[in-house]
Design a protein around this motif. Structure first.
Motif, short mmCIF file in Angstrom:
data_model
loop_
_atom_site.label_atom_id
_atom_site.label_comp_id
_atom_site.label_asym_id
_atom_site.label_seq_id
_atom_site.Cartn_x
_atom_site.Cartn_y
_atom_site.Cartn_z
N GLY A 1 32.06 42.45 47.08
CA GLY A 1 30.92 42.57 47.98
C GLY A 1 29.57 42.35 47.34
O GLY A 1 28.54 42.72 47.89
N LYS A 2 29.51 41.76 46.17
CA LYS A 2 28.23 41.50 45.51
C LYS A 2 28.07 40.01 45.26
O LYS A 2 28.99 39.36 44.77
N LYS A 3 26.91 39.48 45.56
CA LYS A 3 26.66 38.07 45.36
C LYS A 3 26.40 37.78 43.89
O LYS A 3 25.96 38.63 43.14
N ASN A 4 26.64 36.54 43.50
CA ASN A 4 26.34 36.12 42.14
C ASN A 4 24.85 36.19 41.88
O ASN A 4 24.04 35.95 42.76
N ILE A 5 24.46 36.50 40.66
CA ILE A 5 23.06 36.59 40.29
C ILE A 5 22.51 35.22 39.91
O ILE A 5 21.38 34.90 40.17
N VAL A 6 23.33 34.41 39.28
CA VAL A 6 22.92 33.07 38.89
C VAL A 6 24.03 32.09 39.25
O VAL A 6 25.14 32.51 39.57
N PRO A 7 23.79 30.79 39.21
CA PRO A 7 24.75 29.82 39.71
C PRO A 7 26.10 29.86 39.02
O PRO A 7 26.20 29.76 37.80
N VAL A 8 27.15 30.00 39.78
CA VAL A 8 28.51 29.94 39.27
C VAL A 8 29.41 29.41 40.37
O VAL A 8 29.34 29.84 41.50
N VAL A 9 30.24 28.43 40.05
CA VAL A 9 31.18 27.90 41.02
C VAL A 9 32.25 28.95 41.29
O VAL A 9 32.83 29.49 40.35
N PRO A 10 32.53 29.25 42.57
CA PRO A 10 33.55 30.27 42.88
C PRO A 10 34.89 29.97 42.23
O PRO A 10 35.59 30.89 41.78
N GLU A 11 35.27 28.70 42.21
CA GLU A 11 36.54 28.33 41.60
C GLU A 11 36.58 28.69 40.12
O GLU A 11 37.63 29.07 39.59
N LEU A 12 35.44 28.58 39.46
CA LEU A 12 35.37 28.94 38.05
C LEU A 12 35.65 30.42 37.86
O LEU A 12 36.37 30.83 36.96
N LEU A 13 35.08 31.24 38.72
CA LEU A 13 35.27 32.68 38.63
C LEU A 13 36.72 33.06 38.83
O LEU A 13 37.24 33.98 38.18
N GLU A 14 37.37 32.35 39.72
CA GLU A 14 38.78 32.63 39.96
C GLU A 14 39.65 32.14 38.80
O GLU A 14 40.62 32.79 38.42
N THR A 15 39.27 31.01 38.25
CA THR A 15 40.07 30.42 37.17
C THR A 15 40.02 31.24 35.90
O THR A 15 41.00 31.29 35.14
N ILE A 16 38.89 31.89 35.66
CA ILE A 16 38.73 32.61 34.40
C ILE A 16 39.47 33.95 34.39
O ILE A 16 39.73 34.52 33.34
N LYS A 17 39.84 34.46 35.56
CA LYS A 17 40.54 35.74 35.64
C LYS A 17 41.82 35.77 34.79
O LYS A 17 42.00 36.69 33.98
N PRO A 18 42.72 34.80 34.96
CA PRO A 18 43.95 34.85 34.16
C PRO A 18 43.70 34.69 32.66
O PRO A 18 44.50 35.15 31.85
N VAL A 19 42.60 34.04 32.28
CA VAL A 19 42.30 33.88 30.86
C VAL A 19 41.99 35.24 30.24
O VAL A 19 42.47 35.58 29.16
N PHE A 20 41.19 36.05 30.94
CA PHE A 20 40.92 37.40 30.48
C PHE A 20 42.21 38.21 30.43
O PHE A 20 42.44 38.98 29.49
N HIS A 21 43.03 38.06 31.45
CA HIS A 21 44.28 38.83 31.51
C HIS A 21 45.21 38.43 30.38
O HIS A 21 45.91 39.27 29.80
N ASN A 22 45.25 37.15 30.04
CA ASN A 22 46.12 36.69 28.96
C ASN A 22 45.71 37.24 27.60
O ASN A 22 46.53 37.31 26.67
N CYS A 23 44.46 37.64 27.48
CA CYS A 23 44.01 38.25 26.23
C CYS A 23 44.73 39.57 25.95
O CYS A 23 44.86 39.98 24.80
N HIS A 24 45.19 40.24 27.00
CA HIS A 24 45.87 41.52 26.83
C HIS A 24 47.12 41.35 25.96
O HIS A 24 47.39 42.19 25.09
N ARG A 25 47.85 40.29 26.21
CA ARG A 25 49.06 40.05 25.42
C ARG A 25 48.72 39.80 23.96
O ARG A 25 49.40 40.30 23.05
N ILE A 26 47.65 39.06 23.71
CA ILE A 26 47.28 38.73 22.34
C ILE A 26 46.74 39.94 21.59
O ILE A 26 47.09 40.16 20.43
N THR A 27 45.90 40.73 22.24
CA THR A 27 45.37 41.92 21.57
C THR A 27 46.48 42.93 21.29
O THR A 27 46.47 43.62 20.26
N ALA A 28 47.46 42.99 22.19
CA ALA A 28 48.60 43.88 21.95
C ALA A 28 49.42 43.41 20.75
O ALA A 28 49.88 44.21 19.94
#
Length: 242
Positions: free
Chosen positions: A61-88
């Motif tokens: 429910g919060k708008k972006n503060i500066v320009p970001v493509v919505p698809e980019l925001l969605e695409t980066i989610k799994p990259v952050f999640h994949n870091c969990h496996r590596i840090t573990a």
């Protein structure tokens, strides 16, 4: 020297070399993920405001503060999640109570990962994400603190890099026609600088990097002043550069 002692020392050296190699393999994988995150976030400098909308991670429910493509925001989610496996994997590779022995192997990519999380959070909601939340986003657990953890120093270095990046973003948003973004960037940068001013920084490198922030803030203020002078933003919101 007793040959048995030499054999024992050689065995210890071999074990240490194998351990270092295992840790470096995990660090190398971590570096690849971090490079991917930073390259994806760098696209914010090329995206016009008209293409902006959406949210990042769990912000609802919060708008972006500066320009970001919505698809980019969605695409980066799994990259952050994949870091969990590596840090573990990293935490599992480092022996108990040997954090400070091996920490230098992953310091650089970890600080870059902090930058990615903090920068993405700003793009999403305009706030500074705390250390604990950054650790959670990267999958770093409290019980690993004797093997692999996010230290305050690494967190602060990542935050400083975000301000460095925002001074560049302030210029690029104006180029892309978003004249309001530098105002929000300026307010955020000043708030972070004020927070750093309250810390008792004794680390030489960290202190020098903090001192350099005033140049980034001045650059941002100059952008705000210029767009105000050209009547591209309301006069009441602009302040002249220091």
């Amino acid at each position: 020297m007793d040959p048995r002692d030499l054999d024992f020392i050689n065995e210890l050296l071999e074990r240490e070399a194998q351990l270092k190699e295992r840790i470096r393999e995990h660090v190398g994988e971590f570096e690849k993920k971090v490079r991917l995150m930073t390259s994806m976030l760098d696209k914010v400098h090329l995206t016009p405001k008209s293409e902006s909308a959406g949210v990042y991670l769990n912000v609802v429910g919060k708008k972006n503060i500066v320009p970001v493509v919505p698809e980019l925001l969605e695409t980066i989610k799994p990259v952050f999640h994949n870091c969990h496996r590596i840090t573990a994997a990293l935490a599992g590779a480092v022996p108990q109570d040997e954090l400070w022995r091996w920490k230098d192997l992953w310091t650089v990519p970890l600080r870059a990962a902090v930058f990615s999380v903090v920068f993405a959070s700003f793009l999403a909601n305009g706030t500074l994400v705390p250390l604990v939340t950054v650790a959670e986003q990267l999958g770093i657990r409290e019980e690993w603190k004797d093997r692999f953890s996010l230290t305050p120093e690494d967190y602060l270095h990542g935050v400083i890099t975000v301000i460095n990046e925002l001074s560049r973003l302030a210029v690029n948003t104006v180029t892309l026609g978003d004249f309001e973004a530098p105002l929000r960037i300026s307010a955020f940068a000043k708030e972070v600088f004020t927070g750093f001013s309250m810390l008792n920084l004794k680390n030489d490198l960290l202190r020098r990097r903090f001192d350099s922030l005033k140049y980034d803030i001045k650059k941002i203020e100059e952008v705000v002043y210029d767009v105000s002078l050209r009547k591209l933003i309301p006069p009441r919101t602009a302040t002249p550069p220091a």
